[in-house]
Structure formats: structure tokens, C-alpha cells
Design a protein around this motif. Sequence first.
Motif: not given
Lengths: 109, 224, 270
Positions: B2, B5, B9, B12-13, B16, C151-152, C160, C163-164, C192
Motif C-alpha cells: 500500500t 502505491v 500515485l 503522479r499527483e 500533474r 488530480w487522480l 489506490l 491497495a488499501a 481526473r
Amino acid sequence: MTPRPWLHGFLDLCLLAMLRERADYGYGLSQRLAAAGVAEVPGGTLYPALLRLEEQGLATPSWGPSESGPRRKYYAITGAGLDVLEQQAGDWRRFRDGVDSLLSAVPHE
Amino acid sequence: MTTLVVASLSTREVGRRRAALILVIALPFWFYLVRRDLTGQSIRMLTLGIGWAISTLTLFVVNASRGVDPRLRLTGASVVSIIGGRLLAMTGLGVALALGYWTLVAIDQDVLHLWAAALTMLVSALVAAPLGSLIGALLPRELEGALALLSVVAVQMLADPAGLTAKLMPFWSAREIGTYAVDGGSLDLVWRGLAHMGVTWLICVGGTLAVFQWRLRLARYPEP
Amino acid sequence: MSDWPSAFEAELLRLGVQPGRARRLADETSQQAAESAATPGDVFGPAHLYARHLMAELNAPAAATTRTRFEAGPVLLSLTGVGKKYRRQTVFQDVNLTVRGGEVAAIVGANGCGKSTLLRICAGLTRPTSGEVRRVRRVGLVPQDGGTAGWLTAEEHFTLFGAAAGMVPGRARSTGVHLATRLAWRPGRKQRAQQMSGGTRQKLNLVLGELHAPDLLLLDEPYQGFDQGAYLDFWQQVFAWRDAGRAIVVVTHLLHDLQNVDHVLDLGER
């Protein structure tokens, strides 16, 4: 004519009953519904219901020609459709008898 | 798992947010440019700039995920993996920024101990991420957090390096190592700096985790 | 007139229908209109509205009259005498609610009576001041707004949250996309969360709430920004969860929603 909210629950039942009599296409079914005095069912209500019967395996479609205009999609009832029809018809009768018994005291015009 | 990941991410955020990212990358550069004629000053300012940039960015990243974190907790993630992932991402970004600027310094300046110059920037980046997250944890609103960071950096910049105030500031370690890199002297400077960094890092990471453990705690209800 | 079938088909695609099926439905719909010698627009109304109506109808259970109600399962959430105070101010007190698997409970009440607070208490994010809460471990929460990372993209959210919950990224993504289709939504690859419309973002929120297959779903007015079609899809989805034996608690202010739920808890009455 039947108020639309009432019809909503029983349209499938009516369609299956008519298809049990004979296979038919959409417009023909809507005319039969109107002739029986049940309802003027708009196409936007009828066709989705037919399609749903088809997808649930209660009716099976076949394409047939017409004397005038485009070919037609005829629906025939399936075994599963007959089972559902039988069960729903029973439900309907119980419901109708219940409502009738409640209404028996209401004066008739 | 986790953690990784979350880290990827988060990276990536941040990637952007083009405008913010460019400003963050540029910030240390302005610090550097102003005193480019003086090797020592320019490296010190650059180091502080890296620290400020990364801590501010971390502050914003931590604040931006306030809505998501409780849901991730409910879904099953631990506080350590959520917050740890974010810190990992921001530290990685800081290290990349530090290495980039170290390359610039290596080309542009004549530094006595080039490896120590690398170390001072890395130390600054390593401290910056948890510092930003701690301030973000304590001050939930971005403006307040940003002002607090501004105060820290200003005090750090202006305090007498020999005095107690300077020693209590989070980036004092980078300053010590930076002095060794530019002026030379005893290696003790480096060791003292590393020790200071270790303590600061532990306080900031521990503090961040403690605050979030409390804020993201879930009531343990018995099964019906 | 020839625009109608293509507009219809385009809307079906947008709603997540497979291309082949969308084409077939568009063809048949035109033919059905021709049966009664009318244009599709006359028979079915505007193409995009009919597309949504059709999808909602096709997702509906076989016959509303005989919808089998499943036996209520084990208790998945129970509140006994739950109250919440902020300093001296009592938000609510003595709330009792029991929700079993296969049941839907609605929490209603005026603004500010603590509906969202009660939902957060059910989730475990807020502690009650008094009373006892018991609930199953696996729970999904869909907040009224927020709860996504601007932003995702949708797929990154799936990764995400997956994964949690301990899912590998590939499976999380495919599960998310599959759940989205049931809400007639096909997530854009590059879009997004902050670029989504309010309704689409709420769909994302819903999918994230159920990604890990929770036994208890807590929904806080999750249909803000939904159009009529999406609103129907939403309730169908709620009933699908219910029929799968899950328990759902939904905060709502629409009386219309209450006819199909098993319990109504009115917080404003107390």
C-alpha cells in the motif's frame, strides 16, 4: 383506462399473457392492450419492457416480414416465460380478489 | 505494498500540478542566483531554498488528501502506509531536486568538498518532507501552514548561526554540513549535522505519525 | 430524423453499453418506430432521454409485483441509545437502529440535525458520546462530497483504494470499471476527478465505497448532481446490494426515496 402507476407493475404480466396466446410484434401488442381496455401504452414504455423480457429469457424474438414497410420483430413466449406468467397470474388473482373484497362495499355506478 | 502505491500515485499527483511544480523547482534557483558571486552564501541559500520548497509542497500534498485519507483508513489501509507513502514520495522528489541542484553547483561553482555539498542538499531535502507533513498535521489550513513554514525559514535564515535559536531550527544540520563543504574544517561539523538531522527527522516523522494516528483513528466497535 | 438513431447510439455508448449491443439496440429502436409508421422522436421522445430510460428499464428486476424480498439476514449494524454532544450542545441522543443484511435504512431529518455525524459514527470516524454501536468489520462509506483526490483519474482511484483493501492493482482496476458500468458510467482514461461533472464524481465516490465488497454500506446523500437516469441507476444499485444480502444505510432528504426502504430513522423528530 388504467392509471399508469398501476399498469407499471402489471405490464410484464399482460405482455406474457398476450404472447402465450400467440407470438406478436410490438405495435400489434400495443393495439391488443388498447383493444382490451387495459391501457394506451406509449412505445417508450412498451419496447423497453419487451426488450427486458427478451434479455431475461422470458420471450424469444424472431424477425418476420410485413406486407407493408420494414420487417417486424416477433416475440414468442418461452418455457421460463410460461412459468413466470403462471406465478404472476396467481399473484395477480390474489391481489385482485383482495382489492375486490375491500371494494365490495363501495357502491357501483 | 500500500505504501508503494500511495507513494507512486502521490508522485503522479504532484507531477500533474505543473505550475506549482515549476515554481517549486525554480524557488531554490532564485535563492541561488541572488548570491551566485559568493560560493558559500549561494550554496547555503540554495540548500534552504530546497528545504523550503519541498516542505511547502509536502504541506500542500498532505492537506490535499484530507478527504481521501479517512476513506482509505476505512477501506483497510494503516496510517503508517498512507502517511509513509506520501513521505516516501515527497522525500524522493526532494532527493531528485537536491541532486539536480548539486549538479548545477558542481558545474557552476568551485566547492572545497563537493561530496559534502551533495550531503547538505540531501539532508535539507530529507528533513523538509517530514517537516512539511508535521506542520500540515498540526495546522490543517494551507495558508496557516505556509505562513508557519515561512516563519521557520526566515528565523533559520536570520538567526545567529552560533546561537541556541539557530540550533533549534530544523535546517541547522544542513547549515553545518554546508559550512564544512565550503570552508572546510573538522569533520565533526558533518557528524554534528547528521546527528541533528537524525533527531529532527525522528521528531518530525514521529510527530506526523502521532498526529495522524490520532486524527485517523477508527472506533473499534464489537461485532453484532 | 436520421440523427435520432446515431444520437441514441452515442448516448448508449456513453452510458457504458458495449458497441455491438448499442448498434443493435439503435437499429431495432428505429425499426420499432417504423412499425407504427412514425419517427423515433415521436414514439420515444428525445434520443438521450430514451437511452437512459431504456437502460434503467433493462436493469430493473423482472416484475415489480413479484420482486422476491430476501429474508432479512443477520444484524450487521446496531445502535443502542447513541448520542452525540459537541461541548454542551446535544446534536442528538438516544438513537436506536438495527439494520440486518438485506435491508435498507434511511436517515432523514432537517439540515443540521446530525445525519452526517450519525453516519460517521456508524463508520467509526467519529465517536459517540453515549450509547453502544455494534457493526460488522467491512464497511464502505460514501460521503456527500469530497472523498476523492482531484488530480487522480478514476482508474488511479481504483488502484489506490484497492491497495488499501489489499487488492493487486490490476484486479482493483477491473473491479472498479465493472462496478462503474452498473452505474451506466464508463470512466475516461485520462479524466481526473476534478474534471468530472458533479454527478460523475459521485459515481466515482460510490464505486470507491463498494470496491472492497463491504457488508455494510453507508451513503450520505450520494446522488447529488445525478440526473434522473443516474438517480434510477443509483437506487437500482442500492436494491441490488440489498438483494445480495448487504445492509445499506442512506442519508436522504427526498421523501420519494422512502417507499422502498425497510427502516426510516427521523433525526429531526427527537
